[in-house]
Scaffold this motif. Sequence first.
Motif, PDB file in Angstrom:
ATOM      1  N   ARG A   1       0.820  -1.214   0.000  1.00  0.00           N
ATOM      2  CA  ARG A   1       0.000   0.000   0.000  1.00  0.00           C
ATOM      3  C   ARG A   1       0.854   1.264   0.000  1.00  0.00           C
ATOM      4  N   TYR A   2       2.079   1.148   0.500  1.00  0.00           N
ATOM      5  CA  TYR A   2       2.948   2.324   0.658  1.00  0.00           C
ATOM      6  C   TYR A   2       4.187   2.215  -0.230  1.00  0.00           C
ATOM      7  N   GLU A   3       3.998   1.592  -1.390  1.00  0.00           N
ATOM      8  CA  GLU A   3       5.128   1.340  -2.283  1.00  0.00           C
ATOM      9  C   GLU A   3       5.842   2.626  -2.682  1.00  0.00           C
ATOM     10  N   LEU A   4       5.073   3.657  -3.024  1.00  0.00           N
ATOM     11  CA  LEU A   4       5.698   4.918  -3.443  1.00  0.00           C
ATOM     12  C   LEU A   4       6.482   5.565  -2.316  1.00  0.00           C
ATOM     13  N   LEU A   5       5.970   5.437  -1.100  1.00  0.00           N
ATOM     14  CA  LEU A   5       6.662   5.996   0.065  1.00  0.00           C
ATOM     15  C   LEU A   5       7.939   5.220   0.353  1.00  0.00           C
ATOM     16  N   LEU A   6       7.861   3.898   0.256  1.00  0.00           N
ATOM     17  CA  LEU A   6       9.015   3.062   0.563  1.00  0.00           C
ATOM     18  C   LEU A   6      10.111   3.199  -0.493  1.00  0.00           C
ATOM     19  N   LYS A   7       9.727   3.522  -1.712  1.00  0.00           N
ATOM     20  CA  LYS A   7      10.728   3.687  -2.780  1.00  0.00           C
ATOM     21  C   LYS A   7      11.701   4.827  -2.496  1.00  0.00           C
ATOM     22  N   THR A   8      11.308   5.738  -1.631  1.00  0.00           N
ATOM     23  CA  THR A   8      12.179   6.877  -1.325  1.00  0.00           C
ATOM     24  C   THR A   8      13.288   6.514  -0.346  1.00  0.00           C
ATOM     25  N   LEU A   9      13.205   5.319   0.240  1.00  0.00           N
ATOM     26  CA  LEU A   9      14.128   4.938   1.314  1.00  0.00           C
ATOM     27  C   LEU A   9      15.373   4.245   0.787  1.00  0.00           C
ATOM     28  N   PRO A  10      16.447   4.234   1.619  1.00  0.00           N
ATOM     29  CA  PRO A  10      17.605   3.398   1.295  1.00  0.00           C
ATOM     30  C   PRO A  10      17.224   1.933   1.529  1.00  0.00           C
ATOM     31  N   ALA A  11      18.168   1.046   1.454  1.00  0.00           N
ATOM     32  CA  ALA A  11      17.896  -0.375   1.709  1.00  0.00           C
ATOM     33  C   ALA A  11      17.176  -0.520   3.042  1.00  0.00           C
ATOM     34  N   TYR A  12      16.130  -1.313   3.060  1.00  0.00           N
ATOM     35  CA  TYR A  12      15.329  -1.435   4.280  1.00  0.00           C
ATOM     36  C   TYR A  12      14.807  -2.858   4.440  1.00  0.00           C
ATOM     37  N   GLU A  13      14.386  -3.163   5.629  1.00  0.00           N
ATOM     38  CA  GLU A  13      13.789  -4.460   5.981  1.00  0.00           C
ATOM     39  C   GLU A  13      12.330  -4.206   6.348  1.00  0.00           C
ATOM     40  N   VAL A  14      11.411  -5.068   5.879  1.00  0.00           N
ATOM     41  CA  VAL A  14       9.985  -4.878   6.146  1.00  0.00           C
ATOM     42  C   VAL A  14       9.467  -5.944   7.098  1.00  0.00           C
TER      43      VAL A  14
END
Length: 386
Positions: free
Chosen positions: A47-60
Amino acid sequence: MASTSRFEFATATRIVFGSHIAEKELRAIVDSLGITKPFVVTGTASRYELLLKTLPAYEVFEVHGEPTVAIATAGTRQAVTAGCDGVIGIGGGSALDVGKVIAALITNGGEPLDYMEVVGRGKKVTKPSSPYIAVPTTAGTGAEVTRNGVLCSPEHRVKASIRAATMLPTVALVDPALTLSLSPAATASTGLDAFTQCLEPFISCLANPLTDAIAKEGLRHGARSLLQAVQHGDDLNAREGMALCSLFGGLSLANAKLGAVHGFAGVLGGWCPGAPHGAICAVLLPYVIAVNAKALKDRASDSPLLSRYDEFAQIITQRVDATCEDGVKWIQDLCQQLDVPKLSTYGLKEEDLAVVVEKAAKSSSMKGNSLLLTVEELTAILRAAL
């Protein structure tokens, strides 16, 4: 509760509020905190793909349903194993609370039951949490600015908090546009919680001049925005009003506590799995107000809190001559418009009342109630809401 009494006020280090700002500002906030690999706690990450794309490498880590001890334990283990150096909570109260707990456990070690109130082992959270950014996508809990994370312990059939000043989020990023997709039912339930969390601190025995000002403004926003947001979910002005109501409720409760409504709600959330927290609060609220007001008149008629029961009614009805009874009716009418069910709908029975009252009386929220209620008064509230 004289206005000159000593009081403290603490909140997130930084609050950023505005519609359509999350995608533009989240990455800069992450970088400013020196986070190189954030641990993202959310509901459904897609649901928050566009928001997460702004981040560096991350773990969900996804949280579905009520946050439990087991969920927080699993999330902490994953964050530590992945070597994450900061936490971002994106979602409703469940995701934000689990994120807050994980951020604390990363640095303090141990497991949730070491630190939980009421059912825990009494250990204190002493070390600062890992940097934590809270991004709410509902307008309800105000968890983006509170110092506690609420978890359900199924084995104890209760919800309880891990609480410490060091658990306040580092940054609260509040973007009302993130709530535009919220369903009418979710808008109603979370909004009723936000409204309650502005009202209870205002009539709390621990209220102070700063929380008073914030809580009253939150009540104004909630009273004029909640129904509109439910019926017209695309109304950004209404969404902004509810986001402010939620934020102001969180600021108020974190510094003045809540009351009997939330004292009961924590227990009932564990006793009646699946029952929406906001709906529980809403059905209890008018009866708690009525019993509190009567108890004050009978046992503490000189209390300065008594006048607040008329004042809150004047705020939400926008009538200068409104009384507490008018406020109770306004809330009951709102609950009817929003189809808020009675507690029996969630399986609560007459024979459960004594145990629920006993558990609720021990809750942290009860310490903020206008005055100490008797077992008979607490039972009468539950029975009326049944």
